[in-house]
Design a protein around this motif. Structure first.
Motif, mmCIF file in Angstrom:
data_model
loop_
_atom_site.group_PDB
_atom_site.id
_atom_site.type_symbol
_atom_site.label_atom_id
_atom_site.label_comp_id
_atom_site.label_asym_id
_atom_site.label_seq_id
_atom_site.Cartn_x
_atom_site.Cartn_y
_atom_site.Cartn_z
ATOM 1 N N ASN A 125 0.803 -1.218 0.000
ATOM 2 C CA ASN A 125 0.000 0.000 0.000
ATOM 3 C C ASN A 125 0.840 1.274 0.000
ATOM 4 O O ASN A 125 0.314 2.365 0.193
ATOM 5 N N ARG A 150 -3.503 4.120 1.214
ATOM 6 C CA ARG A 150 -4.808 3.863 1.823
ATOM 7 C C ARG A 150 -5.484 5.159 2.265
ATOM 8 O O ARG A 150 -6.710 5.198 2.415
ATOM 9 N N PRO A 157 -8.904 4.440 6.404
ATOM 10 C CA PRO A 157 -7.771 3.752 5.771
ATOM 11 C C PRO A 157 -7.650 2.286 6.182
ATOM 12 O O PRO A 157 -7.201 1.459 5.378
ATOM 13 N N SER A 188 -12.556 -2.133 -2.260
ATOM 14 C CA SER A 188 -11.895 -0.839 -2.088
ATOM 15 C C SER A 188 -12.035 -0.069 -3.390
ATOM 16 O O SER A 188 -11.983 -0.656 -4.473
#
Length: 682
Positions: A125, A150, A157, A188
């Motif tokens: 990430n 994120r 997050p 997501s």
């Protein structure tokens, strides 16, 4: 040392020709370098080889090497970034973003972005900025050299699982990032974002799942922007710096094969998108699949081409598709340059599903791959294989693209891994020919009712199957996972997610229940059906797994070609030539040659008549063809399959063709080397 290298780079840049952008300038994989030609290519030989020595079972290595100022940059299977002397292959530096405590994971990664004094690359990430001459993190970028992707997505997050398998694209002083997000639930968002190259600060964001008041919001349920995911430009982005535009091709919405919680067309999933590169504002879009339940997302970043229409040159965008279609649009307006028809398609029989009544079908060019698996295409490799495949095919629904997934089982042809692939297309401006390699590999999707009595089946079986066999290497087997990972490592992967796998931190203690099941085979993780059905991510159906349709001996179940290389005339909308690409060595030894095979990675075309491509999964060959006829001119065997796009550059008067050799796809052996070829030194 840094200033010595900097001086070397500056002096070299004046005379040398670099490969500065992933996919080459305008993402057309083209070069005007001409030292290597059809008349001398028989003399091509290995100039140098570099081995990172960090391959492992099922690992992959897919970088398109970037060459700048005499230095070649790429990523390795374990996600080290390496900088090599592009003339000798000697390592200058390497950077390892992982920690000793990190569990070993298979990464699918396609390289880095080099801009001025820095190298940008993603690891899990994080987006890193490294000093390109020393490999050390640039402290002024984000938090000590990296930003956490994120953050900034309008969601907590800790609920976001995100990475980036493709490198970002540079426009002025921003890096515009693609993303890889889960294809299952919880999802997501795949929003497209631009970050300041100096500070890492987020400059703008385009919502691929629109928010209230934004264009396309009505194509989703009202609350979708809070929970839906996908619609991500995972294959990368292409910038036109003169027009100030960035072009993206997006993936499907999550979950891939059933969409009762996302009724509507789902803009901007499965779209070619043109955005203002300074602001992220939409200029135009085209949606290739409405309400996708086939995982038919666009597999490669758009190519910026120039074609001839009615005697005049038109700047255009060419987009290849998994369906085998090529779409061509006016670059400024998005107007299709060939007709696109809307045709009725079948409705779903699954409870709660509502498919679009129509889908777009390009009239020209014709598809470069077969789009249905019918009985007259069943393999004749052996009588036994023919009988077995025919019997299985008759138990499935197989009516071509847009056959709705169902509980009986549906053949996806082309499948989730083809026809067009992430390697993308090459384009020759002189002839208007677009070169695309294609897979002809049917897959099977069977929908089953979600099991609300098992945490494992409810959360993991859609990818790894109820029997834990998975569909390696994309979805690895979990049998005997305790021999490969500790309890703590397994729990960390489940909790945090990785790549296309979402994180399941919301399961809390349920993570330990799943770990217990994986280690002991005893499923004690029970789901309360009443609670499960209140979860906004719960759905009635899941897929049984990702099943690659094969004959009993492990070969494709249909008649060849099983993989092709295609030349498509974008001026006329016609296929100029098509040839099989690749073969299975053991079948070739028995006389069954030129069958074509699985192929991953793109071609590169030269102005003086050559087309280079690796890609073939099992014969591990690197080939050069005559770009006008498809005639084979040269070939060699690589240390592992070259599942990557080659780079061509010139350094100190010598032209090189470099390709990464990572293998690891569909049970092929893995590798970790880079090989550069050149004519004999004078």
């Amino acid at each position: 040392m840094r200033w010595f290298l900097l001086g070397l780079a500056i002096s070299a840049q004046a005379a040398d020709v670099d490969w500065l952008v992933n996919g080459g300038a305008h993402n057309i994989r083209y070069t005007t370098l001409s030292q290597i030609s059809p008349t001398n290519i028989a003399r091509l030989q290995v100039a140098w080889t570099y081995d990172a020595h960090d391959a492992f079972q099922d690992s992959e290595m897919q970088s398109n090497p970037i060459v700048a100022g005499g230095i070649l940059y790429a990523t390795t299977p374990k996600m080290r970034v390496v900088a090599l002397n592009a003339e000798t292959g000697g390592e200058i530096w390497s950077f390892n973003p992982s920690q000793p405590s990190d569990p070993q994971r298979r990464f699918r990664h396609r390289g880095v972005t080099v801009y001025k004094d820095r190298v940008f690359f993603s690891y899990r990430n994080f987006l890193y900025a490294l000093d390109r001459f020393t490999g050390k993190p640039i402290q002024s970028f984000g938090d000590n050299g990296r930003i956490d992707m994120r953050y900034g997505l309008d969601r907590p997050p800790e609920s976001v699982t995100i990475s980036a398998s493709s490198p970002g694209a540079i426009f002025e002083d921003t890096i515009i990032m693609p993303s890889t997000v889960p294809e299952t639930l919880p999802g997501s968002p795949g929003h497209i974002r631009a970050f300041d190259v100096n500070t890492g600060k987020q400059r703008w964001m385009f919502h691929t799942v629109p928010h209230p008041g934004e264009f396309g919001y009505e194509t989703w349920p009202a609350e979708a922007y809070k929970i839906s995911g996908g619609a991500n430009a995972w294959a990368g982005l292409t910038v036109d710096p003169q027009l100030g535009m960035v072009f993206a091709a997006t993936g499907s919405a999550s979950f891939d094969f059933y969409g009762s919680n996302r009724i509507g067309d789902n803009l901007f999933a499965d779209c070619v998108l043109a955005l203002d590169a300074r602001t992220g504002k939409r200029i135009w879009h085209f949606q290739g699949i409405h309400h996708d339940v086939w995982d038919l997302d666009f597999p490669a970043a758009p190519s910026l081409v120039t074609v001839t229409r009615n005697g005049r040159k038109v700047d255009a965008v060419a987009q290849i598709a998994k369906t085998g279609y090529v779409y061509v649009f006016d670059r400024r307006t998005g107007e299709p340059l060939f007709p696109i028809a809307n045709r009725k398609v079948p409705a779903s029989k699954l409870d709660g599903e509502k498919l679009s009544e129509t889908q777009p079908y390009p009239v020209k060019p014709p598809p470069f791959t077969r789009q249905a698996f019918t009985e007259n295409m069943v393999t004749n490799r052996t009588p036994e294989a023919h009988r077995a495949v025919l019997a299985r095919l008759r138990q499935l629904d197989s009516n071509g693209i847009f056959t709705p997934p169902g509980t009986r089982g549906t053949v996806l042809m082309p499948g989730t891994d083809g026809g067009g692939e992430w390697g993308g297309a090459a384009f020759d401006p002189e002839t208007g020919l677009l070169y695309v390699n294609s897979n002809e590999q049917p897959w099977i999707i069977r929908m089953v009712t979600h099991d609300t009595t098992s945490l494992y089946n409810n959360n993991c079986a859609a990818c790894h199957r109820s029997d834990r066999q998975g569909s390696p290497p994309a979805f690895p087997s979990l049998i005997d996972i305790g021999r490969r990972h500790s309890r703590q490592e397994i729990a960390a992967i489940i909790r945090e997610g990785t790549g296309r796998m979402p994180g399941f931190s919301h399961l809390g203690r349920g993570i330990n229940e799943i770990v217990d099941f994986l280690l002991t085979g005893k499923d004690t993780g029970v789901v309360d059906p009443a609670i499960a059905q209140k979860d906004p991510n719960w759905q009635k159906y899941r897929n049984e797994g990702y099943i690659l349709f094969r004959d009993p001996d492990g070969y494709p179940p249909l008649t060849p070609p099983w993989g092709t290389l295609n030349a498509i005339d974008l001026n006329k909308g016609e296929i100029r030539w098509q040839i099989p690409l690749g073969e299975y060595p053991e079948l070739a030894a028995k006389g069954m040659k030129n069958t074509g095979s699985d192929n991953y990675g793109g071609p590169v075309v030269t102005s003086n008549g050559l087309l280079f491509i690796g890609a073939t999964n099992f014969d591990k060959k690197f080939r050069a063809f005559d770009k006008l006829t498809g005639r084979l001119l040269w070939e060699t065997v690589l240390p592992a399959a070259g599942n990557a796009t080659p780079s061509i550059y010139e350094l100190n008067g010598r032209e090189y063709v470099a390709i990464v050799c990572g293998g690891g796809k569909n049970d092929a052996p893995s590798g970790s080397s880079i090989v550069a070829f050149a004519l004999p030194a004078k």
